[in-house]
Design an enzyme around this catalytic site. Structure first.
Site, PDB file in Angstrom:
ATOM      1  N   HIS A   1     -20.728  -7.186 -16.687  1.00 32.60           N
ATOM      2  CA  HIS A   1     -19.383  -6.906 -17.188  1.00 32.60           C
ATOM      3  C   HIS A   1     -18.995  -7.896 -18.278  1.00 32.60           C
ATOM      4  O   HIS A   1     -18.453  -7.510 -19.319  1.00 32.60           O
ATOM      5  CB  HIS A   1     -18.384  -6.981 -16.038  1.00 32.60           C
ATOM      6  CG  HIS A   1     -16.956  -6.822 -16.462  1.00 32.60           C
ATOM      7  ND1 HIS A   1     -16.475  -5.674 -17.058  1.00 32.60           N
ATOM      8  CD2 HIS A   1     -15.886  -7.674 -16.377  1.00 32.60           C
ATOM      9  CE1 HIS A   1     -15.186  -5.820 -17.316  1.00 32.60           C
ATOM     10  NE2 HIS A   1     -14.803  -7.016 -16.924  1.00 32.60           N
TER      11      HIS A   1
ATOM     12  N   HIS B   1       2.612   1.957  -3.312  1.00 29.15           N
ATOM     13  CA  HIS B   1       1.626   2.529  -4.225  1.00 29.15           C
ATOM     14  C   HIS B   1       1.470   4.030  -3.968  1.00 29.15           C
ATOM     15  O   HIS B   1       1.436   4.838  -4.913  1.00 29.15           O
ATOM     16  CB  HIS B   1       0.288   1.808  -4.037  1.00 29.15           C
ATOM     17  CG  HIS B   1      -0.825   2.355  -4.871  1.00 29.15           C
ATOM     18  ND1 HIS B   1      -0.820   2.333  -6.241  1.00 29.15           N
ATOM     19  CD2 HIS B   1      -1.994   2.966  -4.520  1.00 29.15           C
ATOM     20  CE1 HIS B   1      -1.922   2.882  -6.707  1.00 29.15           C
ATOM     21  NE2 HIS B   1      -2.654   3.287  -5.684  1.00 29.15           N
TER      22      HIS B   1
ATOM     23  N   GLU C   1       0.821  -1.212   0.000  1.00 25.61           N
ATOM     24  CA  GLU C   1       0.000   0.000   0.000  1.00 25.61           C
ATOM     25  C   GLU C   1       0.854   1.259   0.000  1.00 25.61           C
ATOM     26  O   GLU C   1       0.586   2.213  -0.749  1.00 25.61           O
ATOM     27  CB  GLU C   1      -0.931  -0.024   1.216  1.00 25.61           C
ATOM     28  CG  GLU C   1      -1.663   1.281   1.490  1.00 25.61           C
ATOM     29  CD  GLU C   1      -2.667   1.670   0.420  1.00 25.61           C
ATOM     30  OE1 GLU C   1      -3.308   2.719   0.576  1.00 25.61           O
ATOM     31  OE2 GLU C   1      -2.800   0.937  -0.595  1.00 25.61           O
TER      32      GLU C   1
ATOM     33  N   HIS D   1     -11.914   5.983  -8.253  1.00 29.68           N
ATOM     34  CA  HIS D   1     -10.462   6.122  -8.156  1.00 29.68           C
ATOM     35  C   HIS D   1      -9.780   5.448  -9.352  1.00 29.68           C
ATOM     36  O   HIS D   1      -8.845   6.000  -9.944  1.00 29.68           O
ATOM     37  CB  HIS D   1      -9.988   5.498  -6.849  1.00 29.68           C
ATOM     38  CG  HIS D   1      -8.551   5.742  -6.521  1.00 29.68           C
ATOM     39  ND1 HIS D   1      -7.987   7.003  -6.506  1.00 29.68           N
ATOM     40  CD2 HIS D   1      -7.541   4.888  -6.198  1.00 29.68           C
ATOM     41  CE1 HIS D   1      -6.710   6.920  -6.174  1.00 29.68           C
ATOM     42  NE2 HIS D   1      -6.410   5.651  -6.000  1.00 29.68           N
TER      43      HIS D   1
ATOM     44  N   HIS E   1      -4.892  -8.599 -16.872  1.00 27.79           N
ATOM     45  CA  HIS E   1      -6.179  -8.148 -17.413  1.00 27.79           C
ATOM     46  C   HIS E   1      -6.355  -6.652 -17.154  1.00 27.79           C
ATOM     47  O   HIS E   1      -6.809  -5.906 -18.023  1.00 27.79           O
ATOM     48  CB  HIS E   1      -7.308  -8.947 -16.766  1.00 27.79           C
ATOM     49  CG  HIS E   1      -8.624  -8.795 -17.455  1.00 27.79           C
ATOM     50  ND1 HIS E   1      -8.844  -9.167 -18.759  1.00 27.79           N
ATOM     51  CD2 HIS E   1      -9.818  -8.301 -17.002  1.00 27.79           C
ATOM     52  CE1 HIS E   1     -10.099  -8.911 -19.096  1.00 27.79           C
ATOM     53  NE2 HIS E   1     -10.711  -8.377 -18.049  1.00 27.79           N
TER      54      HIS E   1
END
Length: 381
Positions: A291, A105, A102, A170, A349
């Site tokens: 989706h 990032h 985290e 986000h 992906h």
């Protein structure tokens, strides 16, 4: 968070930007601004992919506060608190590894923020001096505002405990930031080519203009792709990836039992309905199914755009790239289901989606601004 920790965190962000800034400054490329734009594009793409890795490894709350980690600038300084939380819940959201994922990032995001500030400052300075179109400051300034909004949603992602609509926005903002940077990079490429006389003369360039139908099709491809990324983000943030465990059917049915009302209610906690009850499995199925089936629309629209653009001068290479990435995206999406959600394929992906954003943006730019007349200073693309 104490002022000293905030200063340490800010210094870390500056350090994260120092390496790419140094690389640009020391490079032999005479157009340092253009170089900086594309370095920022590359790092933003990396940030999106690493953000997907952060989300998919359930590390979004690896540090349960923001912008630091238990009020500290890095997990080293918060080691005792992290270990205590991990001891209480060894498989919970807070572990030493997840905390580092985290915070890395966040450090990368701060570094990109510094790079975008450098882009904006350079654009304004050069624009005042030269009034040249490639330094038109509107887009770099928009990027700066955009990255501030993105940072706010990054904070809310943590403080609102991974609320799905916040995390999805986000993600969309990250993809939007990448698209804007690519547009800026394409503008710099075109200005550089014009300056070096690599484009044809205006009279010869006119017949190469793309037909209006191709322009509309490329724009439609961008819109459809944005919708699909939003749907994919909604799948990921609601942990609905394995709600359908087979393909092309979903749990053995063409149209399984689905709860669209709860599945697509936007403002609710993670894993809960708006009323606070646990989200039914049929809601997760609806999220996944939509989706999956909208992917066929994406394949049709982007595939048609790539097919129509394949023979058009200046965009044929991008058209081929879109076709290849589309095929890989379909393969990784199906493999994620069949192989029971392997992390590497899931991250690939997400990377494929970011790559499609890059390529579709380039396609739209080159159709809108084909090779031709020298840009005038009043054109702010």
């Amino acid at each position: 968070m104490q002022l000293s920790s905030m200063l340490q965190l800010g210094l870390t962000g500056l350090l994260a930007a120092c390496l790419p800034l140094s690389m640009v400054w020391m490079s032999s490329d005479p157009n340092k601004y253009r170089k900086l734009v594309w370095v920022t594009v590359f790092l933003t793409f990396d940030l999106i992919v690493f953000g997907a890795f952060t989300r998919l490894t359930d590390s979004g709350l690896g540090c349960p506060d923001w912008p630091g980690c238990y009020g500290a600038a890095n997990p080293f300084l918060a080691h005792a608190e992290i270990v205590a939380a991990e001891t209480l819940m060894p498989t919970g959201p807070v572990t030493v590894v997840k905390a580092w994922i985290e915070m890395i990032h966040r450090y990368l995001a701060m570094g990109i923020g510094v790079l975008i500030m450098a882009l904006m400052a350079t654009a304004w300075r050069q624009w005042r001096k030269t009034r040249r179109a490639e330094y038109a400051p509107a887009l770099p300034t928009m990027l700066f505002v955009f990255v501030l909004v993105q940072g706010a949603f990054g904070a809310w992602t943590v403080t609102l405990k991974l609320q799905p609509v916040i995390v999805t926005i986000h993600l969309l903002l990250g993809m939007g930031l990448l698209s804007m940077l690519v547009w800026l990079g394409a503008r710099q490429n075109r200005a550089s080519a014009l300056a070096h006389g690599r484009f044809t003369a205006p009279a010869a360039a006119a017949p190469a203009a793309a037909p209006a139908t191709l322009g509309r099709l490329a724009l439609a491809a961008a819109v459809v792709l944005a919708v699909q990324i939003a749907l994919g983000g909604w799948v990921s943030t609601n942990y609905a990836t394995l709600a359908c465990t087979d393909f092309p059917l979903c749990n053995g049915k063409l149209v399984p039992e689905m709860d669209f009302e709860h599945g697509f209610h936007l403002w609710r906690e993670l894993g809960k309905t708006a009323a606070g009850h646990y989200l039914p499995f049929s809601a997760l199925t609806a999220i996944h199914w939509v989706h999956r089936n909208f992917a066929f629309v994406v394949l049709a629209v982007l595939g048609l755009a790539a097919w129509r653009a394949r023979t058009h001068p200046g965009v044929a290479r991008h058209a081929r790239g879109i076709g290849i990435v589309l095929a890989v995206q379909a393969a990784t999406g199906i493999a994620t289901v069949y192989l029971n959600f392997p992390l590497t394929i899931a991250v690939l992906h997400n990377a494929g989606a970011a790559l499609l954003v890059l390529m579709v943006t380039m396609l739209n730019y080159k159709i809108k601004y084909p090779s031709g007349p020298v840009l005038q200073a009043s054109h702010h693309q």
